[in-house]
Design a protein around this motif. Structure first.
Motif, PDB file in Angstrom:
ATOM      1  N   PRO A 180       0.830  -1.205   0.000  1.00  0.00           N
ATOM      2  CA  PRO A 180       0.000   0.000   0.000  1.00  0.00           C
ATOM      3  C   PRO A 180       0.865   1.256   0.000  1.00  0.00           C
ATOM      4  N   ARG A 181       0.305   2.337  -0.455  1.00  0.00           N
ATOM      5  CA  ARG A 181       1.037   3.597  -0.583  1.00  0.00           C
ATOM      6  C   ARG A 181       1.673   4.046   0.729  1.00  0.00           C
ATOM      7  N   TRP A 182       1.019   3.782   1.834  1.00  0.00           N
ATOM      8  CA  TRP A 182       1.516   4.242   3.132  1.00  0.00           C
ATOM      9  C   TRP A 182       2.591   3.345   3.731  1.00  0.00           C
ATOM     10  N   LYS A 183       2.918   2.233   3.074  1.00  0.00           N
ATOM     11  CA  LYS A 183       3.976   1.342   3.553  1.00  0.00           C
ATOM     12  C   LYS A 183       5.192   1.460   2.644  1.00  0.00           C
ATOM     13  N   ARG A 184       6.347   1.154   3.173  1.00  0.00           N
ATOM     14  CA  ARG A 184       7.572   1.156   2.380  1.00  0.00           C
ATOM     15  C   ARG A 184       8.112  -0.257   2.164  1.00  0.00           C
ATOM     16  N   LEU A 185       7.824  -1.150   3.109  1.00  0.00           N
ATOM     17  CA  LEU A 185       8.332  -2.523   3.065  1.00  0.00           C
ATOM     18  C   LEU A 185       7.166  -3.503   3.013  1.00  0.00           C
ATOM     19  N   CYS A 186       7.360  -4.606   2.304  1.00  0.00           N
ATOM     20  CA  CYS A 186       6.336  -5.660   2.288  1.00  0.00           C
ATOM     21  C   CYS A 186       6.336  -6.343   3.662  1.00  0.00           C
ATOM     22  N   ASP A 187       5.286  -7.102   3.932  1.00  0.00           N
ATOM     23  CA  ASP A 187       5.163  -7.769   5.232  1.00  0.00           C
ATOM     24  C   ASP A 187       6.308  -8.744   5.496  1.00  0.00           C
TER      25      ASP A 187
END
Length: 83
Positions: free
Chosen positions: A21-28
């Motif tokens: 998502p746009r508000w995240k920088r790293l994947c889970d």
């Protein structure tokens, strides 16, 4: 009316390519690899809406992941440079 999905971009870890998502920088998957103190610092900066600080911490996290990846560990053991 059709609901729009949030804009997405790519995980900042080199070679990952996972959509986030746009508000995240790293994947889970990469988020879980980080030490707790780094995850906490990014989360607190995000709650404080310190966008520049979130970006700085996220880039530092991506560097940490690259330095601690299995490939980097193997290169250290073999005495090779890591890209």
């Amino acid at each position: 009316m059709k609901r729009r999905s949030p804009p997405r971009h790519v995980c900042i870890v080199r070679g990952c390519g996972a959509a986030v998502p746009r508000w995240k920088r790293l994947c889970d998957a990469h988020w879980r690899l980080l030490p707790f103190d780094q995850r906490r610092a990014i989360a607190v900066a995000g709650q404080e809406k310190a966008i520049v600080r979130v970006s700085e911490l996220s880039l530092a996290a991506a560097r940490w992941i690259a330095e601690h990846s299995p490939a980097a560990e193997a290169a250290r053991r073999m005495g090779e440079a890591v890209e």
